[in-house]
Design a protein around this motif. Sequence first.
Motif, PDB file in Angstrom:
ATOM      1  N   VAL A 185      81.338  47.219  15.809  1.00 18.92           N
ATOM      2  CA  VAL A 185      82.108  45.995  16.036  1.00 18.92           C
ATOM      3  C   VAL A 185      83.540  46.434  16.283  1.00 18.92           C
ATOM      4  O   VAL A 185      84.141  47.133  15.462  1.00 18.92           O
ATOM      5  N   LEU A 186      84.070  46.034  17.438  1.00 20.72           N
ATOM      6  CA  LEU A 186      85.424  46.428  17.803  1.00 20.72           C
ATOM      7  C   LEU A 186      86.431  45.394  17.311  1.00 20.72           C
ATOM      8  O   LEU A 186      86.097  44.235  17.069  1.00 20.72           O
ATOM      9  N   LYS A 187      87.673  45.831  17.174  1.00 25.40           N
ATOM     10  CA  LYS A 187      88.735  44.938  16.673  1.00 25.40           C
ATOM     11  C   LYS A 187      88.929  43.722  17.570  1.00 25.40           C
ATOM     12  O   LYS A 187      89.333  42.675  17.107  1.00 25.40           O
ATOM     13  N   ASN A 188      88.626  43.856  18.874  1.00 22.94           N
ATOM     14  CA  ASN A 188      88.802  42.718  19.785  1.00 22.94           C
ATOM     15  C   ASN A 188      87.656  41.702  19.687  1.00 22.94           C
ATOM     16  O   ASN A 188      87.651  40.697  20.378  1.00 22.94           O
ATOM     17  N   GLY A 189      86.657  41.984  18.823  1.00 18.94           N
ATOM     18  CA  GLY A 189      85.548  41.062  18.625  1.00 18.94           C
ATOM     19  C   GLY A 189      84.292  41.422  19.399  1.00 18.94           C
ATOM     20  O   GLY A 189      83.252  40.803  19.200  1.00 18.94           O
ATOM     21  N   SER A 190      84.359  42.400  20.279  1.00 21.25           N
ATOM     22  CA  SER A 190      83.184  42.839  21.022  1.00 21.25           C
ATOM     23  C   SER A 190      82.242  43.613  20.113  1.00 21.25           C
ATOM     24  O   SER A 190      82.676  44.226  19.139  1.00 21.25           O
ATOM     25  N   HIS A 191      80.962  43.589  20.468  1.00 24.94           N
ATOM     26  CA  HIS A 191      79.946  44.354  19.738  1.00 24.94           C
ATOM     27  C   HIS A 191      79.326  45.347  20.706  1.00 24.94           C
ATOM     28  O   HIS A 191      79.008  45.008  21.839  1.00 24.94           O
ATOM     29  N   LEU A 192      79.135  46.564  20.247  1.00 19.91           N
ATOM     30  CA  LEU A 192      78.408  47.579  21.008  1.00 19.91           C
ATOM     31  C   LEU A 192      77.188  47.957  20.183  1.00 19.91           C
ATOM     32  O   LEU A 192      77.313  48.263  18.999  1.00 19.91           O
TER      33      LEU A 192
END
Length: 192
Positions: A17-24
């Motif tokens: 989970v990235l700080k910008n809210g994206s999920h990988l």
Amino acid sequence: EEIQRETAYPDGKVEKVLKNGSHLIFFPNGTWKKVGSDGKTVTITFFNGDVKQVMPDQTVIYYYADAKTTHTTYSDGLEILQFSNGQIEKHYPDGKKEITFPDQTIKNLFTDGQEESIFPDGTIIRTQRDGSKTIEFNNGQRELHTSQFKRREYPDGTVKTVYVNGQQETKYVSGRVRIKDKDGNVIMDTKL
């Protein structure tokens, strides 16, 4: 981008989970998925190189890596296929298909079985369900092909018909009619 948290699952899947809210999400077979911070934009990159994108408006764009072909499906049902050779096909929700070939010839396939081809030089060929064809040339001439005859209409009004038995009939604007047999011998001529 900075990672906020990372989770490894027993099945080998890893989620970041990235700080910008994206999920990988990374799968053991090499496929990975990115879910945008909006939660609606999804990109899946498959192990074979194929890429599937789902846009916020539910448009789906699928790229086939081996075939170098892109297949886009819009929420209204329109599908567009773009091939590596430049050919583009549009499949409409009502069943109509439009194909643009690399030479810019356009072929329309209608749901009632009729076809229309528009060539770069302006020639148009329309084919009916029964197989009869109308050809409109850019010089103003027109041809009609049926199972019984082929007829060419000239801009000056002259009409030449060739029947399946080989007989030819030419009607001139003046009213003159000339008929030839299958061997080209004149059997009637009403010279005025």
